[in-house]
Design an enzyme around this catalytic site. Structure first.
Site, PDB file in Angstrom:
ATOM      1  N   HIS A 163       0.831  -1.208   0.000  1.00 49.03           N
ATOM      2  CA  HIS A 163       0.000   0.000   0.000  1.00 49.03           C
ATOM      3  C   HIS A 163       0.864   1.257   0.000  1.00 49.03           C
ATOM      4  O   HIS A 163       0.585   2.211  -0.727  1.00 49.03           O
ATOM      5  CB  HIS A 163      -0.936  -0.009   1.212  1.00 49.03           C
ATOM      6  N   ASP A 197      -6.074   5.790   2.277  1.00 46.75           N
ATOM      7  CA  ASP A 197      -6.141   4.373   1.930  1.00 46.75           C
ATOM      8  C   ASP A 197      -7.569   3.873   2.151  1.00 46.75           C
ATOM      9  O   ASP A 197      -8.288   4.358   3.029  1.00 46.75           O
ATOM     10  CB  ASP A 197      -5.168   3.603   2.840  1.00 46.75           C
ATOM     11  N   SER A 241       1.146  -6.988  -8.603  1.00 49.26           N
ATOM     12  CA  SER A 241       1.777  -7.971  -9.493  1.00 49.26           C
ATOM     13  C   SER A 241       0.976  -8.149 -10.777  1.00 49.26           C
ATOM     14  O   SER A 241       1.545  -8.327 -11.861  1.00 49.26           O
ATOM     15  CB  SER A 241       1.917  -9.322  -8.779  1.00 49.26           C
TER      16      SER A 241
END
Length: 479
Positions: free
Chosen positions: A17, A127, A372
Protein backbone atom coordinates in the site's frame (compact mmCIF):
# COMPACT_ATOMS: atom_id res chain seq x y z
CA UNK A 1 -6.79 31.95 -5.19
CA UNK A 2 -4.44 29.22 -4.01
CA UNK A 3 -1.32 29.17 -6.17
CA UNK A 4 0.26 26.08 -4.67
CA UNK A 5 -1.09 23.26 -2.61
CA UNK A 6 -0.17 20.43 -0.28
CA UNK A 7 -1.81 17.03 -0.05
CA UNK A 8 -1.71 14.65 2.90
CA UNK A 9 -1.64 10.94 2.06
CA UNK A 10 -2.55 8.38 4.73
CA UNK A 11 -1.72 4.78 3.71
CA UNK A 12 -1.99 1.73 5.94
CA UNK A 13 1.44 0.52 7.15
CA UNK A 14 1.90 -2.20 4.54
CA UNK A 15 4.68 -2.18 1.95
CA UNK A 16 2.34 -2.84 -0.98
CA UNK A 17 0.00 0.00 0.00
CA UNK A 18 2.82 2.42 0.87
CA UNK A 19 4.48 1.72 -2.48
CA UNK A 20 1.50 2.67 -4.64
CA UNK A 21 0.67 5.70 -2.49
CA UNK A 22 4.17 7.06 -2.97
CA UNK A 23 4.19 6.23 -6.69
CA UNK A 24 0.92 8.12 -7.11
CA UNK A 25 2.36 11.04 -5.12
CA UNK A 26 5.36 11.12 -7.47
CA UNK A 27 3.07 11.16 -10.48
CA UNK A 28 0.97 14.04 -9.16
CA UNK A 29 4.05 16.15 -8.41
CA UNK A 30 5.46 15.47 -11.88
CA UNK A 31 2.14 16.34 -13.54
CA UNK A 32 1.43 19.70 -11.91
CA UNK A 33 4.00 22.14 -10.51
CA UNK A 34 1.30 23.74 -8.34
CA UNK A 35 1.40 20.66 -6.08
CA UNK A 36 4.07 22.02 -3.77
CA UNK A 37 4.32 19.17 -1.24
CA UNK A 38 2.82 15.79 -0.50
CA UNK A 39 3.13 14.63 3.10
CA UNK A 40 2.83 10.90 3.82
CA UNK A 41 1.61 10.13 7.33
CA UNK A 42 3.38 6.95 8.37
CA UNK A 43 1.56 4.90 10.99
CA UNK A 44 3.51 2.61 13.29
CA UNK A 45 2.34 -1.00 13.48
CA UNK A 46 3.83 -4.23 14.87
CA UNK A 47 2.53 -5.91 11.69
CA UNK A 48 4.93 -3.85 9.52
CA UNK A 49 8.00 -2.99 11.61
CA UNK A 50 10.05 -1.89 8.58
CA UNK A 51 7.39 0.34 6.96
CA UNK A 52 9.14 3.62 7.80
CA UNK A 53 12.53 2.47 6.46
CA UNK A 54 10.84 1.20 3.30
CA UNK A 55 8.94 4.46 2.77
CA UNK A 56 12.09 6.54 3.26
CA UNK A 57 13.92 4.47 0.66
CA UNK A 58 11.18 5.31 -1.87
CA UNK A 59 11.26 9.08 -1.31
CA UNK A 60 15.03 9.54 -0.90
CA UNK A 61 15.30 11.49 -4.17
CA UNK A 62 11.91 13.23 -3.86
CA UNK A 63 12.30 16.58 -2.05
CA UNK A 64 8.62 17.43 -2.51
CA UNK A 65 7.46 14.27 -0.70
CA UNK A 66 7.80 14.32 3.08
CA UNK A 67 7.36 11.47 5.53
CA UNK A 68 5.71 12.33 8.83
CA UNK A 69 6.17 9.46 11.30
CA UNK A 70 3.44 9.06 13.90
CA UNK A 71 4.54 7.78 17.32
CA UNK A 72 3.64 4.18 18.23
CA UNK A 73 0.38 3.86 20.12
CA UNK A 74 0.59 2.33 23.59
CA UNK A 75 -2.08 -0.34 23.09
CA UNK A 76 -2.06 -1.66 19.51
CA UNK A 77 -4.58 -4.37 18.62
CA UNK A 78 -3.38 -7.87 19.56
CA UNK A 79 -1.10 -9.33 16.92
CA UNK A 80 -3.02 -12.60 16.83
CA UNK A 81 -5.95 -10.59 15.43
CA UNK A 82 -3.74 -9.60 12.49
CA UNK A 83 -2.93 -13.25 11.89
CA UNK A 84 -6.53 -14.46 11.88
CA UNK A 85 -8.40 -11.38 10.56
CA UNK A 86 -6.04 -8.74 9.12
CA UNK A 87 -8.88 -6.50 7.93
CA UNK A 88 -10.24 -6.27 11.50
CA UNK A 89 -6.75 -5.56 12.82
CA UNK A 90 -6.20 -2.69 10.38
CA UNK A 91 -9.60 -1.10 11.09
CA UNK A 92 -8.91 -1.21 14.85
CA UNK A 93 -5.38 0.14 14.29
CA UNK A 94 -6.76 3.14 12.38
CA UNK A 95 -9.34 3.84 15.10
CA UNK A 96 -6.67 3.79 17.80
CA UNK A 97 -4.45 6.09 15.72
CA UNK A 98 -7.21 8.56 14.84
CA UNK A 99 -6.40 11.11 17.61
CA UNK A 100 -2.72 11.10 16.55
CA UNK A 101 -3.67 11.43 12.88
CA UNK A 102 -6.05 14.31 13.60
CA UNK A 103 -3.40 16.12 15.65
CA UNK A 104 -0.80 15.66 12.90
CA UNK A 105 -3.13 16.91 10.15
CA UNK A 106 -4.25 19.86 12.31
CA UNK A 107 -0.62 20.79 12.91
CA UNK A 108 0.23 20.68 9.19
CA UNK A 109 -2.85 22.75 8.28
CA UNK A 110 -2.07 25.33 10.99
CA UNK A 111 1.56 25.66 9.90
CA UNK A 112 0.44 26.37 6.32
CA UNK A 113 -2.19 28.91 7.37
CA UNK A 114 0.30 30.70 9.57
CA UNK A 115 3.12 30.62 7.05
CA UNK A 116 4.28 33.36 4.74
CA UNK A 117 3.83 31.36 1.52
CA UNK A 118 0.61 30.79 -0.40
CA UNK A 119 0.60 27.02 0.07
CA UNK A 120 -2.55 25.53 1.60
CA UNK A 121 -3.54 21.96 2.38
CA UNK A 122 -6.04 21.01 -0.31
CA UNK A 123 -7.17 17.65 1.00
CA UNK A 124 -6.56 14.14 2.24
CA UNK A 125 -5.89 11.04 0.14
CA UNK A 126 -6.86 8.06 2.30
CA UNK A 127 -6.14 4.37 1.93
CA UNK A 128 -9.34 2.38 1.50
CA UNK A 129 -8.84 0.90 5.00
CA UNK A 130 -8.58 4.44 6.43
CA UNK A 131 -11.93 5.63 5.15
CA UNK A 132 -13.29 6.27 8.67
CA UNK A 133 -11.00 9.32 8.55
CA UNK A 134 -13.27 10.99 5.98
CA UNK A 135 -15.62 11.97 8.80
CA UNK A 136 -13.32 11.71 11.82
CA UNK A 137 -10.57 13.92 10.37
CA UNK A 138 -11.49 15.34 6.95
CA UNK A 139 -14.95 16.63 7.83
CA UNK A 140 -13.84 17.74 11.30
CA UNK A 141 -11.07 19.88 9.79
CA UNK A 142 -13.05 20.96 6.71
CA UNK A 143 -10.72 19.15 4.30
CA UNK A 144 -11.94 17.30 1.19
CA UNK A 145 -11.17 13.58 1.50
CA UNK A 146 -10.46 11.22 -1.38
CA UNK A 147 -10.23 7.46 -1.00
CA UNK A 148 -7.40 5.77 -2.86
CA UNK A 149 -8.31 2.23 -3.88
CA UNK A 150 -5.08 0.28 -4.29
CA UNK A 151 -7.03 -2.57 -5.93
CA UNK A 152 -9.30 -2.66 -8.96
CA UNK A 153 -12.69 -1.17 -9.78
CA UNK A 154 -14.48 -4.48 -9.34
CA UNK A 155 -13.34 -4.49 -5.70
CA UNK A 156 -15.24 -1.22 -5.34
CA UNK A 157 -18.25 -3.00 -6.83
CA UNK A 158 -17.89 -5.65 -4.12
CA UNK A 159 -17.80 -2.91 -1.47
CA UNK A 160 -20.99 -1.48 -2.97
CA UNK A 161 -22.60 -4.92 -2.73
CA UNK A 162 -21.75 -5.67 0.93
CA UNK A 163 -24.19 -3.21 2.61
CA UNK A 164 -27.05 -4.36 0.34
CA UNK A 165 -26.34 -7.98 1.18
CA UNK A 166 -25.89 -7.20 4.91
CA UNK A 167 -29.37 -5.65 5.09
CA UNK A 168 -30.78 -9.02 3.99
CA UNK A 169 -28.28 -11.39 5.64
CA UNK A 170 -26.61 -9.81 8.66
CA UNK A 171 -23.81 -12.35 9.04
CA UNK A 172 -20.57 -13.40 7.42
CA UNK A 173 -20.53 -15.34 4.14
CA UNK A 174 -20.90 -19.12 4.31
CA UNK A 175 -18.49 -21.42 2.48
CA UNK A 176 -21.15 -24.14 2.35
CA UNK A 177 -22.87 -21.85 -0.19
CA UNK A 178 -19.65 -21.56 -2.20
CA UNK A 179 -21.31 -22.20 -5.57
CA UNK A 180 -24.14 -19.72 -5.00
CA UNK A 181 -23.76 -16.91 -7.55
CA UNK A 182 -23.80 -13.32 -6.35
CA UNK A 183 -24.94 -10.30 -8.45
CA UNK A 184 -22.06 -7.99 -7.57
CA UNK A 185 -22.21 -4.53 -9.22
CA UNK A 186 -19.55 -3.82 -11.81
CA UNK A 187 -19.06 -7.46 -12.78
CA UNK A 188 -20.19 -8.85 -16.11
CA UNK A 189 -20.76 -12.31 -14.62
CA UNK A 190 -22.37 -13.37 -11.37
CA UNK A 191 -19.64 -14.45 -8.92
CA UNK A 192 -19.68 -17.78 -7.09
CA UNK A 193 -19.45 -17.01 -3.37
CA UNK A 194 -16.25 -19.03 -2.98
CA UNK A 195 -14.27 -16.47 -5.02
CA UNK A 196 -14.99 -13.62 -2.62
CA UNK A 197 -12.18 -12.44 -0.28
CA UNK A 198 -11.56 -14.89 2.59
CA UNK A 199 -12.16 -12.16 5.17
CA UNK A 200 -15.86 -12.17 4.28
CA UNK A 201 -16.10 -15.73 5.65
CA UNK A 202 -14.53 -14.72 9.00
CA UNK A 203 -16.83 -13.03 11.56
CA UNK A 204 -14.29 -10.46 12.80
CA UNK A 205 -13.04 -9.52 9.34
CA UNK A 206 -16.59 -9.46 7.95
CA UNK A 207 -17.59 -6.91 10.60
CA UNK A 208 -14.66 -4.76 9.46
CA UNK A 209 -15.88 -4.92 5.85
CA UNK A 210 -19.39 -3.96 7.00
CA UNK A 211 -17.88 -0.88 8.68
CA UNK A 212 -15.72 0.06 5.69
CA UNK A 213 -18.12 -0.52 2.80
CA UNK A 214 -20.74 2.25 3.31
CA UNK A 215 -18.09 4.93 3.95
CA UNK A 216 -16.95 5.08 0.32
CA UNK A 217 -20.07 7.16 -0.34
CA UNK A 218 -18.83 9.81 2.14
CA UNK A 219 -15.71 10.65 0.13
CA UNK A 220 -15.26 13.62 -2.20
CA UNK A 221 -13.98 11.17 -4.83
CA UNK A 222 -12.50 7.71 -5.26
CA UNK A 223 -9.17 7.14 -7.02
CA UNK A 224 -8.74 3.64 -8.46
CA UNK A 225 -5.47 1.99 -9.46
CA UNK A 226 -6.87 0.67 -12.72
CA UNK A 227 -7.71 2.06 -16.16
CA UNK A 228 -10.80 2.33 -18.28
CA UNK A 229 -9.55 0.07 -21.08
CA UNK A 230 -8.93 -2.76 -18.59
CA UNK A 231 -12.24 -2.40 -16.74
CA UNK A 232 -14.76 -0.57 -18.93
CA UNK A 233 -17.76 -2.31 -17.34
CA UNK A 234 -17.30 -1.26 -13.68
CA UNK A 235 -16.13 2.25 -14.56
CA UNK A 236 -19.21 2.70 -16.74
CA UNK A 237 -21.40 1.41 -13.89
CA UNK A 238 -19.97 3.91 -11.40
CA UNK A 239 -20.14 6.81 -13.87
CA UNK A 240 -23.95 6.43 -13.97
CA UNK A 241 -24.46 5.84 -10.25
CA UNK A 242 -26.42 8.53 -8.43
CA UNK A 243 -25.53 9.65 -4.90
CA UNK A 244 -22.03 8.25 -5.18
CA UNK A 245 -18.71 10.11 -5.46
CA UNK A 246 -16.92 10.44 -8.81
CA UNK A 247 -14.61 7.51 -9.52
CA UNK A 248 -11.27 8.35 -11.15
CA UNK A 249 -9.43 5.58 -13.07
CA UNK A 250 -5.85 6.80 -12.50
CA UNK A 251 -3.86 3.59 -13.06
CA UNK A 252 -1.82 1.70 -13.73
CA UNK A 253 0.25 3.10 -10.87
CA UNK A 254 3.41 1.02 -10.84
CA UNK A 255 6.89 1.10 -9.44
CA UNK A 256 9.11 -0.06 -12.27
CA UNK A 257 12.14 -0.21 -10.01
CA UNK A 258 12.65 -3.35 -7.95
CA UNK A 259 12.76 -3.17 -4.19
CA UNK A 260 15.43 -5.50 -2.83
CA UNK A 261 14.62 -7.91 -0.05
CA UNK A 262 16.46 -6.98 3.16
CA UNK A 263 18.43 -10.24 2.88
CA UNK A 264 19.05 -10.06 -0.88
CA UNK A 265 22.53 -9.60 -2.24
CA UNK A 266 23.55 -8.25 -5.65
CA UNK A 267 24.95 -11.66 -6.54
CA UNK A 268 21.42 -13.16 -6.40
CA UNK A 269 20.08 -10.59 -8.84
CA UNK A 270 23.07 -10.98 -11.14
CA UNK A 271 22.73 -14.76 -11.17
CA UNK A 272 19.02 -14.59 -12.00
CA UNK A 273 19.34 -11.99 -14.76
CA UNK A 274 22.44 -13.68 -16.18
CA UNK A 275 20.62 -16.99 -16.37
CA UNK A 276 17.60 -15.37 -18.07
CA UNK A 277 19.90 -13.73 -20.61
CA UNK A 278 20.91 -17.21 -21.80
CA UNK A 279 17.32 -18.43 -22.35
CA UNK A 280 15.29 -18.19 -25.59
CA UNK A 281 12.60 -15.53 -25.90
CA UNK A 282 9.29 -16.27 -24.12
CA UNK A 283 10.53 -19.72 -23.05
CA UNK A 284 10.62 -19.37 -19.24
CA UNK A 285 7.71 -19.66 -16.81
CA UNK A 286 8.19 -17.54 -13.68
CA UNK A 287 6.66 -18.79 -10.41
CA UNK A 288 6.38 -16.25 -7.58
CA UNK A 289 3.72 -15.74 -4.90
CA UNK A 290 4.47 -12.29 -3.51
CA UNK A 291 5.91 -10.98 -0.26
CA UNK A 292 3.35 -12.80 1.91
CA UNK A 293 2.60 -15.81 -0.26
CA UNK A 294 4.16 -19.08 0.85
CA UNK A 295 3.61 -22.80 0.42
CA UNK A 296 4.41 -25.76 2.64
CA UNK A 297 6.87 -28.54 1.86
CA UNK A 298 4.33 -31.03 0.40
CA UNK A 299 3.13 -28.29 -1.97
CA UNK A 300 6.71 -27.46 -2.98
CA UNK A 301 7.17 -31.09 -3.97
CA UNK A 302 3.98 -31.06 -6.11
CA UNK A 303 5.19 -27.95 -7.94
CA UNK A 304 8.59 -29.56 -8.49
CA UNK A 305 7.02 -32.73 -9.89
CA UNK A 306 4.87 -30.63 -12.25
CA UNK A 307 7.86 -28.68 -13.55
CA UNK A 308 9.71 -31.93 -14.21
CA UNK A 309 6.66 -33.38 -15.95
CA UNK A 310 6.09 -30.38 -18.23
CA UNK A 311 9.77 -30.04 -19.08
CA UNK A 312 9.74 -26.30 -19.77
CA UNK A 313 12.29 -23.75 -18.61
CA UNK A 314 11.42 -22.11 -15.29
CA UNK A 315 12.48 -19.55 -12.69
CA UNK A 316 10.96 -20.36 -9.30
CA UNK A 317 10.99 -18.02 -6.30
CA UNK A 318 10.26 -20.16 -3.22
CA UNK A 319 8.97 -18.93 0.12
CA UNK A 320 8.02 -21.73 2.49
CA UNK A 321 5.48 -21.57 5.32
CA UNK A 322 6.72 -21.07 8.86
CA UNK A 323 8.64 -18.56 10.93
CA UNK A 324 12.12 -19.79 10.05
CA UNK A 325 13.76 -18.71 6.77
CA UNK A 326 14.37 -21.88 4.76
CA UNK A 327 16.94 -22.49 2.06
CA UNK A 328 14.83 -23.30 -1.03
CA UNK A 329 17.06 -26.27 -1.86
CA UNK A 330 16.29 -27.88 1.52
CA UNK A 331 12.62 -28.50 0.67
CA UNK A 332 12.97 -29.68 -2.93
CA UNK A 333 12.71 -33.38 -3.83
CA UNK A 334 16.01 -35.21 -3.65
CA UNK A 335 17.94 -34.91 -6.91
CA UNK A 336 15.51 -32.34 -8.36
CA UNK A 337 18.13 -29.72 -9.22
CA UNK A 338 20.24 -32.30 -11.01
CA UNK A 339 17.31 -33.50 -13.10
CA UNK A 340 16.37 -29.96 -14.20
CA UNK A 341 19.93 -28.70 -14.61
CA UNK A 342 20.22 -26.20 -17.44
CA UNK A 343 16.51 -25.47 -17.74
CA UNK A 344 15.51 -24.38 -14.24
CA UNK A 345 16.64 -21.92 -11.58
CA UNK A 346 15.37 -21.84 -8.00
CA UNK A 347 15.83 -18.80 -5.74
CA UNK A 348 14.45 -17.17 -2.61
CA UNK A 349 13.87 -13.51 -3.46
CA UNK A 350 13.61 -12.49 -7.13
CA UNK A 351 13.63 -8.99 -8.72
CA UNK A 352 10.06 -9.39 -9.96
CA UNK A 353 9.80 -6.26 -12.11
CA UNK A 354 13.11 -6.94 -13.84
CA UNK A 355 12.15 -10.58 -14.35
CA UNK A 356 8.73 -9.77 -15.86
CA UNK A 357 10.36 -7.21 -18.16
CA UNK A 358 12.85 -9.78 -19.48
CA UNK A 359 12.31 -11.10 -23.00
CA UNK A 360 12.88 -14.70 -21.82
CA UNK A 361 9.73 -14.72 -19.66
CA UNK A 362 6.73 -16.29 -21.36
CA UNK A 363 4.35 -16.84 -18.44
CA UNK A 364 3.80 -16.02 -14.77
CA UNK A 365 2.33 -18.37 -12.14
CA UNK A 366 1.14 -15.68 -9.73
CA UNK A 367 -0.72 -15.07 -6.47
CA UNK A 368 -2.67 -12.34 -8.32
CA UNK A 369 -1.89 -9.48 -5.96
CA UNK A 370 -3.07 -6.35 -7.76
CA UNK A 371 0.37 -4.76 -7.97
CA UNK A 372 1.78 -7.97 -9.49
CA UNK A 373 -1.20 -8.23 -11.84
CA UNK A 374 -0.62 -4.72 -13.18
CA UNK A 375 3.10 -5.44 -13.58
CA UNK A 376 2.41 -8.60 -15.59
CA UNK A 377 -0.06 -6.77 -17.82
CA UNK A 378 2.34 -3.85 -18.29
CA UNK A 379 5.01 -6.21 -19.60
CA UNK A 380 2.55 -8.32 -21.61
CA UNK A 381 3.12 -11.54 -19.64
CA UNK A 382 0.12 -13.91 -19.37
CA UNK A 383 -0.71 -15.31 -15.92
CA UNK A 384 -1.80 -18.60 -14.38
CA UNK A 385 -3.81 -17.75 -11.27
CA UNK A 386 -2.94 -19.14 -7.83
CA UNK A 387 -4.39 -16.65 -5.31
CA UNK A 388 -3.05 -16.85 -1.76
CA UNK A 389 -4.74 -14.20 0.45
CA UNK A 390 -6.67 -10.89 0.64
CA UNK A 391 -8.76 -10.08 -2.47
CA UNK A 392 -6.61 -12.21 -4.77
CA UNK A 393 -9.37 -14.75 -5.56
CA UNK A 394 -11.49 -11.85 -6.81
CA UNK A 395 -8.57 -10.68 -8.96
CA UNK A 396 -8.14 -14.21 -10.32
CA UNK A 397 -11.85 -14.42 -11.20
CA UNK A 398 -11.57 -11.03 -12.92
CA UNK A 399 -8.55 -12.08 -15.00
CA UNK A 400 -9.91 -15.50 -15.99
CA UNK A 401 -13.69 -15.16 -16.26
CA UNK A 402 -14.26 -11.44 -16.77
CA UNK A 403 -11.35 -10.44 -18.99
CA UNK A 404 -10.00 -13.66 -20.53
CA UNK A 405 -6.43 -12.59 -19.76
CA UNK A 406 -5.30 -15.53 -17.61
CA UNK A 407 -5.28 -19.30 -17.19
CA UNK A 408 -7.11 -20.78 -14.20
CA UNK A 409 -4.78 -22.82 -12.02
CA UNK A 410 -6.81 -22.84 -8.78
CA UNK A 411 -8.95 -19.71 -8.43
CA UNK A 412 -10.51 -20.86 -5.15
CA UNK A 413 -7.24 -21.90 -3.48
CA UNK A 414 -7.94 -19.84 -0.34
CA UNK A 415 -11.59 -20.91 -0.04
CA UNK A 416 -10.54 -24.53 -0.40
CA UNK A 417 -8.47 -23.98 2.76
CA UNK A 418 -5.21 -24.20 0.89
CA UNK A 419 -5.80 -27.84 -0.01
CA UNK A 420 -2.96 -29.44 -1.91
CA UNK A 421 -2.79 -28.36 -5.55
CA UNK A 422 -1.73 -31.49 -7.37
CA UNK A 423 1.09 -32.01 -9.80
CA UNK A 424 -1.44 -32.66 -12.58
CA UNK A 425 -3.34 -29.39 -11.94
CA UNK A 426 -0.14 -27.38 -12.00
CA UNK A 427 1.20 -29.14 -15.09
CA UNK A 428 -2.06 -28.56 -16.97
CA UNK A 429 -2.02 -24.84 -16.19
CA UNK A 430 1.67 -24.39 -17.05
CA UNK A 431 1.21 -26.21 -20.37
CA UNK A 432 -1.81 -24.06 -21.19
CA UNK A 433 0.12 -20.93 -20.24
CA UNK A 434 3.28 -21.72 -22.20
CA UNK A 435 2.05 -23.82 -25.13
CA UNK A 436 -1.63 -23.16 -25.79
CA UNK A 437 -2.17 -19.49 -25.13
CA UNK A 438 -1.50 -17.64 -28.39
CA UNK A 439 -4.87 -15.88 -28.34
CA UNK A 440 -4.49 -15.07 -24.64
CA UNK A 441 -0.93 -13.87 -25.21
CA UNK A 442 -2.18 -11.56 -27.97
CA UNK A 443 -4.90 -10.12 -25.68
CA UNK A 444 -2.36 -9.51 -22.90
CA UNK A 445 -0.02 -7.72 -25.34
CA UNK A 446 -2.93 -5.53 -26.49
CA UNK A 447 -3.69 -4.68 -22.85
CA UNK A 448 -0.03 -3.76 -22.30
CA UNK A 449 -0.34 -1.26 -25.17
CA UNK A 450 -3.62 0.06 -23.73
CA UNK A 451 -2.00 0.57 -20.32
CA UNK A 452 0.72 2.73 -21.84
CA UNK A 453 -1.74 4.75 -23.91
CA UNK A 454 -3.90 5.38 -20.82
CA UNK A 455 -0.97 7.22 -19.20
CA UNK A 456 -0.01 9.29 -22.24
CA UNK A 457 -1.19 12.88 -22.76
CA UNK A 458 -4.85 12.62 -23.66
CA UNK A 459 -5.08 9.02 -22.41
CA UNK A 460 -7.95 7.91 -20.19
CA UNK A 461 -5.99 7.80 -16.92
CA UNK A 462 -4.10 10.99 -17.73
CA UNK A 463 -7.40 12.82 -18.26
CA UNK A 464 -8.93 11.34 -15.08
CA UNK A 465 -5.90 12.44 -13.04
CA UNK A 466 -6.16 15.92 -14.55
CA UNK A 467 -9.84 16.08 -13.50
CA UNK A 468 -8.86 15.12 -9.96
CA UNK A 469 -6.17 17.83 -9.83
CA UNK A 470 -8.58 20.43 -11.25
CA UNK A 471 -11.08 19.58 -8.51
CA UNK A 472 -8.39 19.99 -5.86
CA UNK A 473 -7.64 23.53 -6.98
CA UNK A 474 -11.31 24.37 -7.41
CA UNK A 475 -11.88 23.36 -3.78
CA UNK A 476 -8.74 25.19 -2.70
CA UNK A 477 -9.86 28.44 -4.30
CA UNK A 478 -12.94 28.52 -2.08
CA UNK A 479 -11.11 27.77 1.18
Amino acid sequence: MVKETELIFIPVPSTGHILVHIEFAKRLINLDHRIHTITILNLSSPSSPHASVFARSLIASQPKIRLHDLPPIQDPPPFDLYQRAPEAYIVKLIKKNTPLIKDAVSSIVASRRGGSDSVQVAGLVLDLFCNSLVKDVGNELNLPSYIYLTCNARYLGMMKYIPDRHRKIASEFDLSSGDEELPVPGFINAIPTKFMPPGLFNKEAYEAYVELAPRFADAKGILVNSFTELEPHPFDYFSHLEKFPPVYPVGPILSLKDRASPNEEAVDRDQIVGWLDDQPESSVVFLCFGSRGSVDEPQVKEIARALELVGCRFLWSIRTSGDVETNPNDVLPEGFMGRVAGRGLVCGWAPQVEVLAHKAIGGFVSHCGWNSTLESLWFGVPVATWPMYAEQQLNAFTLVKELGLAVDLRMDYVSSRGGLVTCDEIARAVRSLMDGGDEKRKKVKEMADAARKALMDGGSSSLATARFIAELFEDGSSC
